[in-house]
Design a protein around this motif. Sequence first.
Motif, PDB file in Angstrom:
ATOM      1  N   ALA A  71      47.144 -11.787 -44.433  1.00 31.89           N
ATOM      2  CA  ALA A  71      47.493 -11.598 -43.020  1.00 31.89           C
ATOM      3  C   ALA A  71      46.237 -11.607 -42.165  1.00 31.89           C
ATOM      4  O   ALA A  71      46.148 -10.878 -41.178  1.00 31.89           O
ATOM      5  CB  ALA A  71      48.267 -10.295 -42.834  1.00 31.89           C
ATOM      6  N   ALA A  72      45.243 -12.413 -42.556  1.00 29.81           N
ATOM      7  CA  ALA A  72      43.962 -12.445 -41.849  1.00 29.81           C
ATOM      8  C   ALA A  72      43.794 -13.765 -41.117  1.00 29.81           C
ATOM      9  O   ALA A  72      44.168 -14.828 -41.626  1.00 29.81           O
ATOM     10  CB  ALA A  72      42.811 -12.254 -42.835  1.00 29.81           C
ATOM     11  N   CYS A  73      43.209 -13.705 -39.905  1.00 31.89           N
ATOM     12  CA  CYS A  73      42.861 -14.889 -39.134  1.00 31.89           C
ATOM     13  C   CYS A  73      41.781 -14.496 -38.150  1.00 31.89           C
ATOM     14  O   CYS A  73      41.906 -13.451 -37.482  1.00 31.89           O
ATOM     15  CB  CYS A  73      44.087 -15.445 -38.405  1.00 31.89           C
ATOM     16  SG  CYS A  73      43.761 -16.941 -37.466  1.00 31.89           S
ATOM     17  N   ASP A  74      40.724 -15.293 -38.050  1.00 26.36           N
ATOM     18  CA  ASP A  74      39.612 -14.890 -37.177  1.00 26.36           C
ATOM     19  C   ASP A  74      39.678 -15.522 -35.779  1.00 26.36           C
ATOM     20  O   ASP A  74      38.887 -15.193 -34.908  1.00 26.36           O
ATOM     21  CB  ASP A  74      38.272 -15.203 -37.839  1.00 26.36           C
ATOM     22  CG  ASP A  74      37.948 -16.695 -37.862  1.00 26.36           C
ATOM     23  OD1 ASP A  74      38.873 -17.510 -37.633  1.00 26.36           O
ATOM     24  OD2 ASP A  74      36.786 -17.044 -38.112  1.00 26.36           O
ATOM     25  N   PHE A  75      40.623 -16.440 -35.541  1.00 28.48           N
ATOM     26  CA  PHE A  75      40.817 -17.075 -34.235  1.00 28.48           C
ATOM     27  C   PHE A  75      39.536 -17.721 -33.712  1.00 28.48           C
ATOM     28  O   PHE A  75      39.303 -17.793 -32.509  1.00 28.48           O
ATOM     29  CB  PHE A  75      41.356 -16.074 -33.210  1.00 28.48           C
ATOM     30  CG  PHE A  75      42.778 -15.661 -33.482  1.00 28.48           C
ATOM     31  CD1 PHE A  75      43.821 -16.452 -33.060  1.00 28.48           C
ATOM     32  CD2 PHE A  75      43.048 -14.496 -34.179  1.00 28.48           C
ATOM     33  CE1 PHE A  75      45.139 -16.084 -33.322  1.00 28.48           C
ATOM     34  CE2 PHE A  75      44.351 -14.121 -34.447  1.00 28.48           C
ATOM     35  CZ  PHE A  75      45.394 -14.915 -34.016  1.00 28.48           C
ATOM     36  N   SER A  76      38.696 -18.217 -34.625  1.00 28.31           N
ATOM     37  CA  SER A  76      37.499 -18.950 -34.224  1.00 28.31           C
ATOM     38  C   SER A  76      37.831 -20.438 -34.129  1.00 28.31           C
ATOM     39  O   SER A  76      38.928 -20.880 -34.501  1.00 28.31           O
ATOM     40  CB  SER A  76      36.381 -18.733 -35.251  1.00 28.31           C
ATOM     41  OG  SER A  76      36.707 -19.384 -36.471  1.00 28.31           O
ATOM     42  N   ALA A  77      36.869 -21.212 -33.655  1.00 34.80           N
ATOM     43  CA  ALA A  77      37.084 -22.652 -33.556  1.00 34.80           C
ATOM     44  C   ALA A  77      37.250 -23.291 -34.938  1.00 34.80           C
ATOM     45  O   ALA A  77      37.864 -24.351 -35.067  1.00 34.80           O
ATOM     46  CB  ALA A  77      35.921 -23.296 -32.812  1.00 34.80           C
ATOM     47  N   ASP A  78      36.720 -22.656 -35.974  1.00 36.15           N
ATOM     48  CA  ASP A  78      36.790 -23.184 -37.337  1.00 36.15           C
ATOM     49  C   ASP A  78      37.707 -22.349 -38.212  1.00 36.15           C
ATOM     50  O   ASP A  78      37.506 -22.230 -39.403  1.00 36.15           O
ATOM     51  CB  ASP A  78      35.385 -23.227 -37.954  1.00 36.15           C
ATOM     52  CG  ASP A  78      35.368 -23.973 -39.289  1.00 36.15           C
ATOM     53  OD1 ASP A  78      36.130 -24.956 -39.426  1.00 36.15           O
ATOM     54  OD2 ASP A  78      34.609 -23.558 -40.193  1.00 36.15           O
ATOM     55  N   MET A  79      38.750 -21.751 -37.633  1.00 34.64           N
ATOM     56  CA  MET A  79      39.590 -20.860 -38.438  1.00 34.64           C
ATOM     57  C   MET A  79      40.278 -21.600 -39.580  1.00 34.64           C
ATOM     58  O   MET A  79      40.529 -21.018 -40.635  1.00 34.64           O
ATOM     59  CB  MET A  79      40.606 -20.123 -37.568  1.00 34.64           C
ATOM     60  CG  MET A  79      41.465 -20.953 -36.662  1.00 34.64           C
ATOM     61  SD  MET A  79      42.495 -19.879 -35.608  1.00 34.64           S
ATOM     62  CE  MET A  79      42.834 -20.968 -34.218  1.00 34.64           C
ATOM     63  N   GLY A  80      40.575 -22.893 -39.400  1.00 35.53           N
ATOM     64  CA  GLY A  80      41.169 -23.650 -40.493  1.00 35.53           C
ATOM     65  C   GLY A  80      40.228 -23.812 -41.667  1.00 35.53           C
ATOM     66  O   GLY A  80      40.612 -23.638 -42.830  1.00 35.53           O
ATOM     67  N   GLY A  81      38.954 -24.118 -41.378  1.00 36.77           N
ATOM     68  CA  GLY A  81      37.968 -24.251 -42.436  1.00 36.77           C
ATOM     69  C   GLY A  81      37.703 -22.932 -43.134  1.00 36.77           C
ATOM     70  O   GLY A  81      37.526 -22.891 -44.360  1.00 36.77           O
ATOM     71  N   VAL A  82      37.674 -21.849 -42.364  1.00 34.42           N
ATOM     72  CA  VAL A  82      37.474 -20.519 -42.951  1.00 34.42           C
ATOM     73  C   VAL A  82      38.609 -20.201 -43.911  1.00 34.42           C
ATOM     74  O   VAL A  82      38.391 -19.723 -45.030  1.00 34.42           O
ATOM     75  CB  VAL A  82      37.376 -19.452 -41.843  1.00 34.42           C
ATOM     76  CG1 VAL A  82      37.399 -18.040 -42.440  1.00 34.42           C
ATOM     77  CG2 VAL A  82      36.113 -19.651 -41.018  1.00 34.42           C
ATOM     78  N   ASP A  83      39.838 -20.453 -43.490  1.00 35.32           N
ATOM     79  CA  ASP A  83      40.998 -20.152 -44.332  1.00 35.32           C
ATOM     80  C   ASP A  83      40.995 -21.001 -45.598  1.00 35.32           C
ATOM     81  O   ASP A  83      41.245 -20.485 -46.697  1.00 35.32           O
ATOM     82  CB  ASP A  83      42.279 -20.402 -43.536  1.00 35.32           C
ATOM     83  CG  ASP A  83      43.514 -19.867 -44.229  1.00 35.32           C
ATOM     84  OD1 ASP A  83      43.712 -18.637 -44.219  1.00 35.32           O
ATOM     85  OD2 ASP A  83      44.295 -20.678 -44.776  1.00 35.32           O
ATOM     86  N   ALA A  84      40.718 -22.293 -45.461  1.00 30.59           N
ATOM     87  CA  ALA A  84      40.720 -23.176 -46.627  1.00 30.59           C
ATOM     88  C   ALA A  84      39.656 -22.769 -47.639  1.00 30.59           C
ATOM     89  O   ALA A  84      39.909 -22.735 -48.849  1.00 30.59           O
ATOM     90  CB  ALA A  84      40.505 -24.623 -46.180  1.00 30.59           C
TER      91      ALA A  84
END
Length: 320
Positions: A71-84
């Motif tokens: 249930a984590a998300c950082d709402f940064s411009a690279d949030m997709g890369g962070v999650d992957a």
Amino acid sequence: MRVFILGGSGLIGAAIVRNLVSAGHHVFALARSENSAANLAVMGAWPIRGDIHNPGPWCDKLPVVDAVIHAACDFSADMGGVDAGMLIELLRTLHRQSGPKAPALPRFIYTGGSWLYPSSKSGDHIHDEATPFAPVAGFEWMVPGLTKILSDPALHGMVIHPATVYRTDPPSRTRPPLPGGALHDMARMARDENRVRIVGDGSVIWPLIHADDLAELYRLVLENGERGQSYIGVGIEGIATGDLARQIARTFGRTDCGVEHISPDDVAREYGEWARGLAHSHRMTSQKAIRELGWQPRHTDLAHDLQSCVEVTAPLPVAS
């Protein structure tokens, strides 16, 4: 179960931690800071220090768990890369832990969201789990993320799609008990500045879910959800943001509290491109979770929830 939670200090995650601890589960949770670790410990969780931007160190130290709730998300411009990147390391650890002798596949709940579903202002169109995705720009990465979890043969993967989340808290001298999440800033602005600001002309429709009801859904999916299934979490299928703003203005502001309108471009400049999702209009239903899991949201009257927090419009008394 031994459950590891990502985002346990956030709006959704904190409610999940409290719910699971109360239900007798042994909860571990990722904590980026000492303050988060302390808060998690107070809630009854075992904090694991680490950051989703650098998953290797804490993944290597992760204790054996029966389940993961992401249930984590950082709402940064690279949030997709962070999650992957985080999923690569975490799944490698879970695959190593499960192995052929494990009694059961580790359960993994991935958090999607209402912004994955198409925008629609039609009052008679309500999205359910069968509705094809049409993500808000910037959130497309959630689709491959949840697909990875649902298709992994070494996981009991499931997905929850929350509506717009809010909370209500009891009075506190250190933390004003305003509705949390998307409604928090609106209520605080009405109380402190006697104005409410919304994106668009007020016709945008938001589905809503109280954090405590959502946490109960996570527990039910954790314990009883079917592998490969997705569940929508919504308590109020849809409310126009103009109506919502007027309710908040009446509850927290003075009699002359006004509603201001901001464009999607302006809100994106202020908060980032992700904030354009605040102009995303749609309705959702949770009939699948109600029917299959016996889930029953209790918070379906927003006016009542807002009124329960009305005491924050006046300062709390100072202890003598």
